[in-house]
Design a protein around this motif. Structure first.
Motif, PDB file in Angstrom:
ATOM      1  N   VAL A   1      36.175  46.051  39.865  1.00  0.00           N
ATOM      2  CA  VAL A   1      36.615  45.039  40.178  1.00  0.00           C
ATOM      3  C   VAL A   1      37.490  44.603  39.688  1.00  0.00           C
ATOM      4  N   ILE A   2      38.089  43.789  39.917  1.00  0.00           N
ATOM      5  CA  ILE A   2      39.428  43.500  39.505  1.00  0.00           C
ATOM      6  C   ILE A   2      39.122  41.834  39.522  1.00  0.00           C
ATOM      7  N   VAL A   3      39.414  40.944  38.805  1.00  0.00           N
ATOM      8  CA  VAL A   3      39.730  39.832  38.609  1.00  0.00           C
ATOM      9  C   VAL A   3      41.131  38.770  37.999  1.00  0.00           C
ATOM     10  N   LEU A   4      41.656  38.680  39.095  1.00  0.00           N
ATOM     11  CA  LEU A   4      42.704  37.342  38.446  1.00  0.00           C
ATOM     12  C   LEU A   4      42.160  35.792  38.364  1.00  0.00           C
ATOM     13  N   ALA A   5      41.944  35.582  36.833  1.00  0.00           N
ATOM     14  CA  ALA A   5      41.026  34.446  36.684  1.00  0.00           C
ATOM     15  C   ALA A   5      42.582  33.345  36.127  1.00  0.00           C
ATOM     16  N   ASP A   6      42.981  32.379  36.679  1.00  0.00           N
ATOM     17  CA  ASP A   6      44.161  31.843  36.705  1.00  0.00           C
ATOM     18  C   ASP A   6      45.247  32.307  36.650  1.00  0.00           C
ATOM     19  N   VAL A   7      45.615  32.804  36.961  1.00  0.00           N
ATOM     20  CA  VAL A   7      47.211  34.352  37.193  1.00  0.00           C
ATOM     21  C   VAL A   7      47.533  34.166  37.994  1.00  0.00           C
TER      22      VAL A   7
END
Length: 152
Positions: A80-86
């Protein structure tokens, strides 16, 4: 919330792009547990220093400084790769986002979340990169969560 929506499992290798001070990193680390791994990246060394001191007791977290236009992630490593508010901070999201698929294992997932008013920026980048966008149902006020899928 976000973690329930993206379904992180114990033991998974996960990357968080633009981790900042580590608010989400802490939750990801709890979700993957001591057998998992969270690589938290950011371009800001001060933010990473703060993250390292806050999460020093969690050996599964690695804070990694990266360049703005490059993920700094290994090929074929993450579930999993997550980009939160970026996404709104990425210099060229239509080039950055598709490159992330190289860092996923087969069957891996790329999730993006953020403020609802920044969703058009993501959609434009996805369209420009030929990516498909799969919205996830979340009960987060004024926030979106989507999974990006590679072109068919």
């Amino acid at each position: 919330g976000l973690l329930a929506a993206i379904g992180i499992q114990t033991g998974q290798p996960v990357a968080e792009i633009g981790a900042g001070g580590g608010y989400l990193t802490q939750k990801l680390a709890a979700a993957v547990g001591p057998t998992g791994k969270v690589v938290a990246t950011d371009i800001d060394e001060a933010a990473l220093a703060s993250l390292r001191s806050r999460l020093a007791a969690l050996p599964q977290v690695e804070a990694r400084r990266v360049q703005p236009a490059e993920s700094g992630l290994e090929v074929g490593r993450y579930d999993v790769i997550v980009l939160a508010d970026v996404v709104h901070l990425l210099p060229q999201p239509e080039r950055y986002l598709p490159a992330l698929f190289l860092s996923l294992r087969p069957g891996g997932h790329l999730f993006v979340s953020g403020r609802e008013d920044r969703r058009p920026l993501l959609d434009d980048a996805a369209v420009g990169a030929g990516l498909r966008v799969r919205p996830l149902l979340v009960s987060l006020p004024a926030q979106f969560v989507v999974e990006l899928l590679p072109p068919k």
